[in-house]
Design a protein around this motif. Structure first.
Motif, PDB file in Angstrom:
ATOM      1  N   LEU A 163       0.837  -1.195   0.000  1.00 51.86           N
ATOM      2  CA  LEU A 163       0.000   0.000   0.000  1.00 51.86           C
ATOM      3  C   LEU A 163       0.877   1.251   0.000  1.00 51.86           C
ATOM      4  O   LEU A 163       2.072   1.197   0.285  1.00 51.86           O
ATOM      5  N   SER A 164       0.265   2.372  -0.295  1.00 53.65           N
ATOM      6  CA  SER A 164       0.987   3.638  -0.304  1.00 53.65           C
ATOM      7  C   SER A 164       1.430   4.020   1.119  1.00 53.65           C
ATOM      8  O   SER A 164       0.703   3.783   2.086  1.00 53.65           O
ATOM      9  N   PRO A 165       2.609   4.634   1.264  1.00 49.04           N
ATOM     10  CA  PRO A 165       3.043   5.117   2.577  1.00 49.04           C
ATOM     11  C   PRO A 165       2.252   6.338   3.046  1.00 49.04           C
ATOM     12  O   PRO A 165       2.264   6.675   4.231  1.00 49.04           O
ATOM     13  N   LYS A 166       1.555   6.993   2.114  1.00 51.78           N
ATOM     14  CA  LYS A 166       0.774   8.177   2.465  1.00 51.78           C
ATOM     15  C   LYS A 166      -0.618   7.752   2.930  1.00 51.78           C
ATOM     16  O   LYS A 166      -1.348   7.064   2.208  1.00 51.78           O
ATOM     17  N   ARG A 167      -0.976   8.157   4.128  1.00 53.72           N
ATOM     18  CA  ARG A 167      -2.167   7.617   4.785  1.00 53.72           C
ATOM     19  C   ARG A 167      -3.454   7.865   4.000  1.00 53.72           C
ATOM     20  O   ARG A 167      -4.297   6.975   3.904  1.00 53.72           O
ATOM     21  N   GLU A 168      -3.629   9.060   3.450  1.00 57.34           N
ATOM     22  CA  GLU A 168      -4.871   9.351   2.722  1.00 57.34           C
ATOM     23  C   GLU A 168      -4.984   8.491   1.463  1.00 57.34           C
ATOM     24  O   GLU A 168      -6.067   8.015   1.123  1.00 57.34           O
ATOM     25  N   ILE A 169      -3.855   8.328   0.788  1.00 60.46           N
ATOM     26  CA  ILE A 169      -3.866   7.464  -0.406  1.00 60.46           C
ATOM     27  C   ILE A 169      -4.122   6.017   0.012  1.00 60.46           C
ATOM     28  O   ILE A 169      -4.882   5.290  -0.646  1.00 60.46           O
ATOM     29  N   ARG A 170      -3.504   5.609   1.124  1.00 67.49           N
ATOM     30  CA  ARG A 170      -3.682   4.243   1.621  1.00 67.49           C
ATOM     31  C   ARG A 170      -5.154   3.972   1.950  1.00 67.49           C
ATOM     32  O   ARG A 170      -5.685   2.906   1.650  1.00 67.49           O
ATOM     33  N   LYS A 171      -5.813   4.937   2.558  1.00 63.44           N
ATOM     34  CA  LYS A 171      -7.233   4.780   2.885  1.00 63.44           C
ATOM     35  C   LYS A 171      -8.069   4.633   1.616  1.00 63.44           C
ATOM     36  O   LYS A 171      -8.993   3.821   1.567  1.00 63.44           O
ATOM     37  N   LYS A 172      -7.732   5.414   0.594  1.00 62.35           N
ATOM     38  CA  LYS A 172      -8.461   5.300  -0.680  1.00 62.35           C
ATOM     39  C   LYS A 172      -8.241   3.919  -1.293  1.00 62.35           C
ATOM     40  O   LYS A 172      -9.163   3.315  -1.844  1.00 62.35           O
ATOM     41  N   GLN A 173      -7.007   3.422  -1.194  1.00 64.45           N
ATOM     42  CA  GLN A 173      -6.723   2.089  -1.717  1.00 64.45           C
ATOM     43  C   GLN A 173      -7.549   1.039  -0.987  1.00 64.45           C
ATOM     44  O   GLN A 173      -8.073   0.101  -1.603  1.00 64.45           O
ATOM     45  N   LEU A 174      -7.687   1.194   0.316  1.00 64.11           N
ATOM     46  CA  LEU A 174      -8.495   0.256   1.096  1.00 64.11           C
ATOM     47  C   LEU A 174      -9.970   0.364   0.722  1.00 64.11           C
ATOM     48  O   LEU A 174     -10.685  -0.650   0.661  1.00 64.11           O
ATOM     49  N   PHE A 175     -10.443   1.581   0.472  1.00 63.90           N
ATOM     50  CA  PHE A 175     -11.824   1.762   0.015  1.00 63.90           C
ATOM     51  C   PHE A 175     -12.042   1.027  -1.311  1.00 63.90           C
ATOM     52  O   PHE A 175     -13.086   0.394  -1.530  1.00 63.90           O
ATOM     53  N   ASP A 176     -11.067   1.110  -2.207  1.00 67.59           N
ATOM     54  CA  ASP A 176     -11.161   0.404  -3.492  1.00 67.59           C
ATOM     55  C   ASP A 176     -11.178  -1.109  -3.271  1.00 67.59           C
ATOM     56  O   ASP A 176     -11.918  -1.847  -3.930  1.00 67.59           O
ATOM     57  N   LEU A 177     -10.344  -1.582  -2.329  1.00 65.78           N
ATOM     58  CA  LEU A 177     -10.285  -3.012  -2.041  1.00 65.78           C
ATOM     59  C   LEU A 177     -11.578  -3.524  -1.417  1.00 65.78           C
ATOM     60  O   LEU A 177     -11.901  -4.707  -1.531  1.00 65.78           O
ATOM     61  N   LYS A 178     -12.307  -2.646  -0.757  1.00 66.89           N
ATOM     62  CA  LYS A 178     -13.552  -3.034  -0.090  1.00 66.89           C
ATOM     63  C   LYS A 178     -14.541  -3.622  -1.081  1.00 66.89           C
ATOM     64  O   LYS A 178     -15.387  -4.461  -0.730  1.00 66.89           O
TER      65      LYS A 178
END
Length: 231
Positions: free
Chosen positions: A136-151
């Motif tokens: 995942l991205s080291p940047k928290r906001e990007i990481r959260k978006k990636q997790l939203f996509d994975l959801k």
């Protein structure tokens, strides 16, 4: 004899987890391509192998790859290793392999240790089908978006990240995917502190926080529709 580029898997934490074939290839090849000299020298020293090392990383990959291909075309053979585990998973070397194929150089994988497969077979989860996301991205906001996509992906999902972001990642999983999603944290695989943490996201996060976990890990999420219908 045709030039060959060997892709050699190395241990992920336990020096006993190397194949006889890998040891033979590392001893017989003309030179070894590594990501970091320090890690490669430590590994080879353990097996009492002395060999020329060529560093290939994200900063020099294109220039060094061309030089390596020239040597291979001259009849030499090389082994590509990563710092640990199976090369090319979130590691440099893809350009080199592509260039080798273009030049009709044989690519020879030498299978071995893999944190991904070790985590899956020890997880207890159904992984006949799984989705490998990786880092995942080291940047928290990007990481959260990636997790939203994975959801939206209703499968068993594999995630990797650095040791110091373990607790932060688990916290984000609880917030984004929900505290009831079933997960397995495969922690410090093949090492003395190896442990599998199984349960829902909140349970595993609480355990990680309580024990102040910090180490190499693979995170597996069971993001199945049937599981979400239970919560």
């Amino acid at each position: 004899m045709k030039p060959k580029l060997y892709i050699v898997s190395t241990p992920i934490g336990n020096y006993e987890d190397i194949t006889l074939r890998a040891l033979r290839v590392l001893k017989e090849c003309d030179f070894i391509i590594c990501e970091e000299y320090k890690e490669a020298r430590r590994l080879l020293s353990h097996y009492q192998i002395q060999k020329e090392l060529v560093a290939l990383n994200e900063h020099n990959e294109k220039d060094i790859s061309s030089e390596i291909i020239s040597r291979l075309l001259d009849g030499q053979s090389a082994a590509l290793i990563s710092d640990c585990g199976t090369p090319l998973f979130s590691d440099p070397g893809h350009y080199l392999v592509s260039l080798a194929i273009q030049n009709k150089i044989d690519i020879v994988p030498v299978p071995g240790a893999s944190s991904l497969l070790s985590a899956l077979v020890g997880s207890g989860m159904d992984f006949e089908k799984f989705y490998y996301y990786g880092w995942l991205s080291p940047k928290r906001e990007i990481r959260k978006k990636q997790l939203f996509d994975l959801k939206r992906i209703r499968e068993t999902i594999i995630i990797l990240d650095t040791p110091y972001r373990l607790q932060t990642l688990l916290e984000d999983v609880v917030k984004v995917l929900g505290e009831h999603v079933q997960i397995v944290l495969a922690f410090e695989l093949t090492k003395g502190k190896e442990k599998f943490y199984r349960g829902n996201a909140l349970q595993v996060y609480n355990s990680a926080k309580k024990e102040n976990l910090k180490g190499e890990f693979v995170l597996i999420l069971r993001n199945k529709i049937s599981d979400h219908n239970k919560t």
